[in-house]
Design a protein around this motif. Structure first.
Motif, short mmCIF file in Angstrom:
data_model
loop_
_atom_site.label_atom_id
_atom_site.label_comp_id
_atom_site.label_asym_id
_atom_site.label_seq_id
_atom_site.Cartn_x
_atom_site.Cartn_y
_atom_site.Cartn_z
N LEU A 245 -18.93 3.76 15.36
CA LEU A 245 -17.55 3.29 15.28
C LEU A 245 -17.45 1.95 14.56
N SER A 246 -18.45 1.10 14.71
CA SER A 246 -18.41 -0.20 14.04
C SER A 246 -19.16 -0.20 12.72
N LYS A 247 -19.65 0.99 12.31
CA LYS A 247 -20.43 1.07 11.08
C LYS A 247 -19.90 2.21 10.20
N ALA A 248 -20.61 3.34 10.17
CA ALA A 248 -20.28 4.42 9.22
C ALA A 248 -18.88 4.99 9.43
N TYR A 249 -18.47 5.19 10.67
CA TYR A 249 -17.15 5.77 10.91
C TYR A 249 -16.05 4.81 10.48
N LEU A 250 -16.22 3.54 10.77
CA LEU A 250 -15.23 2.55 10.38
C LEU A 250 -15.08 2.50 8.87
N LEU A 251 -16.18 2.77 8.15
CA LEU A 251 -16.16 2.77 6.69
C LEU A 251 -15.66 4.08 6.09
N GLY A 252 -15.41 5.08 6.95
CA GLY A 252 -14.98 6.37 6.44
C GLY A 252 -16.12 7.21 5.88
N LYS A 253 -17.37 6.85 6.21
CA LYS A 253 -18.53 7.58 5.71
C LYS A 253 -19.02 8.65 6.68
N LEU A 254 -18.39 8.76 7.82
CA LEU A 254 -18.76 9.76 8.82
C LEU A 254 -17.49 10.40 9.36
N GLU A 255 -17.44 11.74 9.27
CA GLU A 255 -16.25 12.45 9.73
C GLU A 255 -16.19 12.47 11.25
N ALA A 256 -14.97 12.56 11.79
CA ALA A 256 -14.77 12.55 13.23
C ALA A 256 -15.55 13.67 13.91
N GLU A 257 -15.62 14.86 13.27
CA GLU A 257 -16.31 16.00 13.90
C GLU A 257 -17.79 15.72 14.12
N ARG A 258 -18.37 14.89 13.27
CA ARG A 258 -19.80 14.60 13.39
C ARG A 258 -20.11 13.57 14.46
N LEU A 259 -19.09 12.99 15.07
CA LEU A 259 -19.31 12.07 16.18
C LEU A 259 -19.66 12.81 17.46
N SER A 260 -19.20 14.03 17.60
CA SER A 260 -19.35 14.77 18.86
C SER A 260 -20.81 15.05 19.18
N PHE A 261 -21.16 14.92 20.44
CA PHE A 261 -22.52 15.23 20.89
C PHE A 261 -22.75 16.74 20.95
N ARG A 262 -21.82 17.44 21.56
CA ARG A 262 -21.97 18.88 21.81
C ARG A 262 -20.64 19.58 21.56
N ASN A 263 -20.73 20.88 21.25
CA ASN A 263 -19.48 21.63 21.09
C ASN A 263 -19.02 22.17 22.45
N ASN A 264 -17.86 22.77 22.45
CA ASN A 264 -17.27 23.26 23.71
C ASN A 264 -18.13 24.32 24.38
N ASP A 265 -18.85 25.11 23.57
CA ASP A 265 -19.69 26.18 24.13
C ASP A 265 -20.76 25.61 25.06
N PHE A 266 -21.31 24.45 24.70
CA PHE A 266 -22.35 23.84 25.53
C PHE A 266 -21.83 23.57 26.94
N PHE A 267 -20.65 22.96 27.03
CA PHE A 267 -20.10 22.62 28.34
C PHE A 267 -19.73 23.87 29.13
N TYR A 268 -19.28 24.90 28.43
CA TYR A 268 -18.96 26.16 29.10
C TYR A 268 -20.23 26.80 29.66
N LEU A 269 -21.27 26.86 28.83
CA LEU A 269 -22.51 27.51 29.26
C LEU A 269 -23.22 26.72 30.37
N GLN A 270 -23.10 25.40 30.32
CA GLN A 270 -23.73 24.56 31.35
C GLN A 270 -22.84 24.41 32.59
N ASN A 271 -21.65 24.96 32.53
CA ASN A 271 -20.69 24.87 33.64
C ASN A 271 -20.45 23.41 34.04
#
Length: 380
Positions: free
Chosen positions: A46-72
């Protein structure tokens, strides 16, 4: 028998705890309470690549929704905790009450709010705690914008670097006698002072911010030396978020006070990450780093399930500013001397901290080889 675990905080530590609970075989309910309306994501960019617009918001996420569903693992994305009731073991939110057998506090940090009298009528005050803060700040960071950064720690310096890289004019003020005053020796501070000055950052040390006043579309900032600046925006730092714990009667000491296992003063409530304060080497310690957040949260998860493992931190950190990569290993507190050695590559340097003849920490600037050697020497 533990059937329900609630985690307040949906950041790095909260996710690490939830994941480790499942890996260790916990079959009960896990509920994570977040306050941002978003799934868990990385904060360092947030204070580096994302603030500079060099990293898309989607690439910030740790896991997708499927992970949380499968891990309950249940995530309430926009349900901040309002109150902890330790008697009935419930976390109160605007949507109801979440009962727990064990509770983990992983609330991270909150903005250091400027006094209301100073902030009144000022729109462009930014606190870089989360993605929403970065999203608000990004449009301001443009060629020619005038930015005031309050605080000369690593986050403040990273924001200054990102701002200069998009052409903004930056003044950084630090109340302490010098930047990095609490966390680094003078040689490291001097390195970054020279680096930022060479990039056009106006660094003012030993000077605080005393006033802000609207000035048309701009802001007039008054500093402790009575000088004034005309700026477009001001960025302020963060500190541990302990308000929830204090209201619940939990002990605090610069953060949620926890024992060597991660328990707070309530044996059913635990804490991990930036918000946790614990005794290490006979001193109260609070660590703000991703590796620590993961390690301590995983220890807490194991200990909730009965492991009773004392936590021993393995402190290492990093910072990116311009083309410089800083890597830190160990704690430099209590050092009685610091030595400087030049690395092989041009512009590389290592500052080594000693107590007597014992190496206790290093700051490695563009010197990855020295960092790896020091980590082994320090047992990290």
């Amino acid at each position: 028998m533990i059937k329900r675990i609630v985690i307040v905080g949906a950041g790095q530590a909260g996710l690490a705890a939830a994941t480790k609970l499942r890996q260790e075989g916990f079959q009960g309910a896990i509920t994570m309470l977040g306050d941002e309306g978003a799934m868990p994501y990385q904060r360092p960019p947030l204070s580096k690549a994302y603030l500079l617009g060099k990293l898309e918001a989607e690439r910030l996420s740790f896991r997708n929704n499927d992970f949380f569903y499968l891990q309950n693992i249940g995530i309430c994305q926009n349900e901040p905790a309002l109150e902890i009731d330790g008697v009935t073991k419930g976390v109160v939110t605007a949507h109801g009450r979440h009962l727990y057998d064990q509770l983990i506090l992983a609330t991270g940090a909150d903005p250091i709010k400027l006094p209301a009298s100073m902030a009144e009528g000022i729109d462009n005050i930014f606190y870089l705690r989360n993605k929403a803060d970065a999203d608000r700040l990004r449009p301001i960071l443009r060629e020619g914008a005038q930015l005031l950064v309050v605080g000369g720690g690593y986050i403040g310096l990273e924001v200054a670097a990102a701002s200069r890289q998009v052409g903004a004019q930056v003044t950084l003020v630090e109340m302490a006698p010098r930047i990095l005053n609490r966390v680094a020796a003078e040689p490291t501070a001097s390195y970054f002072r020279r680096l930022h000055s060479s990039q056009g950052v106006d660094i003012r040390e030993g000077i605080g911010l005393t006033g802000l006043k609207p000035d048309g579309a701009a802001i007039t900032a008054t500093l402790a030396d009575e000088s004034t600046l005309t700026i477009d925006a001001v960025v302020v730092g963060v500190r541990p978020n302990v308000g929830l714990a204090e209201a619940a009667g939990l002990a605090t000491d610069g953060g949620f006070l926890v024992d060597e296992f991660g328990r707070t003063s309530d044996p059913s409530i635990w804490a991990a990450g930036d918000c946790a304060s614990f005794s290490y080497q006979s001193e109260m310690t609070r660590i703000e780093s991703v590796p620590h957040a993961i390690d301590q949260a995983e220890h807490v998860a194991r200990n909730i399930l009965g492991a009773e493992l004392p936590y021993r931190p393995r402190p290492w950190f990093w910072s990116h500013q311009y083309s410089t990569k800083l890597q830190i290993a160990g704690f430099n507190r209590g050092y009685d001397r610091a030595t400087v050695s030049q690395g092989i590559a041009e512009g590389s340097m290592t500052v080594s901290y000693f107590q007597g003849e014992r190496l206790i920490a290093v700051d490695c600037l563009n010197d990855a080889r020295s960092f790896m050697l020091a980590k082994r020497q320090l047992g990290l």
